[in-house]
Write a protein that holds these residues in place. Structure first.
Motif, PDB file in Angstrom:
ATOM      1  N   HIS A 102      17.502 -28.665   0.039  1.00 24.22           N
ATOM      2  CA  HIS A 102      17.421 -27.927  -1.014  1.00 24.22           C
ATOM      3  C   HIS A 102      18.789 -27.705  -1.929  1.00 24.22           C
ATOM      4  O   HIS A 102      18.589 -27.588  -3.122  1.00 24.22           O
ATOM      5  N   ALA A 137      19.113 -28.791  -5.887  1.00 22.98           N
ATOM      6  CA  ALA A 137      19.963 -27.878  -6.752  1.00 22.98           C
ATOM      7  C   ALA A 137      20.880 -28.543  -7.318  1.00 22.98           C
ATOM      8  O   ALA A 137      21.191 -28.275  -8.750  1.00 22.98           O
ATOM      9  N   LEU A 150      28.014 -26.060  -4.943  1.00 26.76           N
ATOM     10  CA  LEU A 150      26.934 -26.635  -4.311  1.00 26.76           C
ATOM     11  C   LEU A 150      27.352 -27.848  -3.393  1.00 26.76           C
ATOM     12  O   LEU A 150      26.909 -28.007  -2.204  1.00 26.76           O
ATOM     13  N   VAL A 186      26.031 -20.938  -1.889  1.00 24.81           N
ATOM     14  CA  VAL A 186      24.535 -21.037  -2.261  1.00 24.81           C
ATOM     15  C   VAL A 186      24.257 -19.727  -3.076  1.00 24.81           C
ATOM     16  O   VAL A 186      23.760 -19.476  -3.822  1.00 24.81           O
ATOM     17  N   ASP A 187      24.554 -18.589  -2.355  1.00 30.13           N
ATOM     18  CA  ASP A 187      24.497 -17.164  -2.972  1.00 30.13           C
ATOM     19  C   ASP A 187      24.901 -17.052  -4.175  1.00 30.13           C
ATOM     20  O   ASP A 187      24.208 -16.675  -5.090  1.00 30.13           O
ATOM     21  N   CYS A 231      25.972 -19.253  -6.456  1.00 32.95           N
ATOM     22  CA  CYS A 231      25.222 -20.275  -7.476  1.00 32.95           C
ATOM     23  C   CYS A 231      24.135 -19.457  -7.775  1.00 32.95           C
ATOM     24  O   CYS A 231      23.639 -19.680  -9.187  1.00 32.95           O
ATOM     25  N   HIS A 232      23.213 -19.032  -6.829  1.00 28.60           N
ATOM     26  CA  HIS A 232      21.837 -18.229  -7.091  1.00 28.60           C
ATOM     27  C   HIS A 232      21.874 -17.242  -8.040  1.00 28.60           C
ATOM     28  O   HIS A 232      21.546 -17.189  -8.854  1.00 28.60           O
ATOM     29  N   ARG A 233      23.032 -16.362  -7.636  1.00 32.45           N
ATOM     30  CA  ARG A 233      23.342 -15.450  -8.614  1.00 32.45           C
ATOM     31  C   ARG A 233      23.829 -15.693 -10.140  1.00 32.45           C
ATOM     32  O   ARG A 233      23.233 -15.370 -11.039  1.00 32.45           O
ATOM     33  N   LEU A 250      23.183 -18.696 -11.711  1.00 33.39           N
ATOM     34  CA  LEU A 250      22.067 -19.298 -12.421  1.00 33.39           C
ATOM     35  C   LEU A 250      20.957 -18.317 -12.596  1.00 33.39           C
ATOM     36  O   LEU A 250      20.570 -18.479 -13.704  1.00 33.39           O
ATOM     37  N   GLY A 251      20.691 -17.362 -11.521  1.00 32.21           N
ATOM     38  CA  GLY A 251      19.701 -16.325 -12.041  1.00 32.21           C
ATOM     39  C   GLY A 251      20.057 -15.511 -13.303  1.00 32.21           C
ATOM     40  O   GLY A 251      19.248 -15.253 -14.068  1.00 32.21           O
ATOM     41  N   ARG A 284      19.410 -17.552 -16.137  1.00 33.33           N
ATOM     42  CA  ARG A 284      17.980 -17.892 -16.529  1.00 33.33           C
ATOM     43  C   ARG A 284      17.438 -16.483 -17.065  1.00 33.33           C
ATOM     44  O   ARG A 284      16.779 -16.340 -18.038  1.00 33.33           O
TER      45      ARG A 284
END
Length: 93
Positions: free
Chosen positions: A6, A10, A48, A60-61, A63-65, A67-68, A71
């Motif tokens: 995953h 990403a 990543l 990862v958390d 990066c998710h924050r 990119l979110g 978005r």
């Protein structure tokens, strides 16, 4: 391992985002925005990479924050931007 797969996907997605940026357009606003986005995407990509090597647990958390947040900003700009407001005022939307 599934988590690594995953993270690699990403990385590919972030690479695609970087490749889609317009550069050298001659429009200062566009070039500045592209440069800023590229810096963010580069940062996320490097995080990543570290995550895929197991060197940063929370990468990862983060990066998710990041990119979110991007978005959500694009979604707001596209769905609630000036064009949509004008259409709504005209009763089109």
């Amino acid at each position: 391992r599934e988590a690594t797969r995953h993270v690699l996907k990403a990385q590919d997605a972030v690479t695609e985002l970087r490749c889609s940026l317009l550069v050298g357009t001659g429009d200062k606003a566009v070039d500045d925005m592209s440069g800023n986005l590229d810096s963010i995407y580069e940062y996320v990509f490097l995080k990543l990479v570290k995550a895929s090597m197991g060197k940063e647990d929370r990468a990862v958390d983060e990066c998710h924050r990041i990119l979110g947040g991007l978005r959500d900003a694009w979604r707001t700009g596209c769905l609630e931007g000036p064009v949509q407001q004008q259409m709504a005022a005209l009763g089109v939307a």
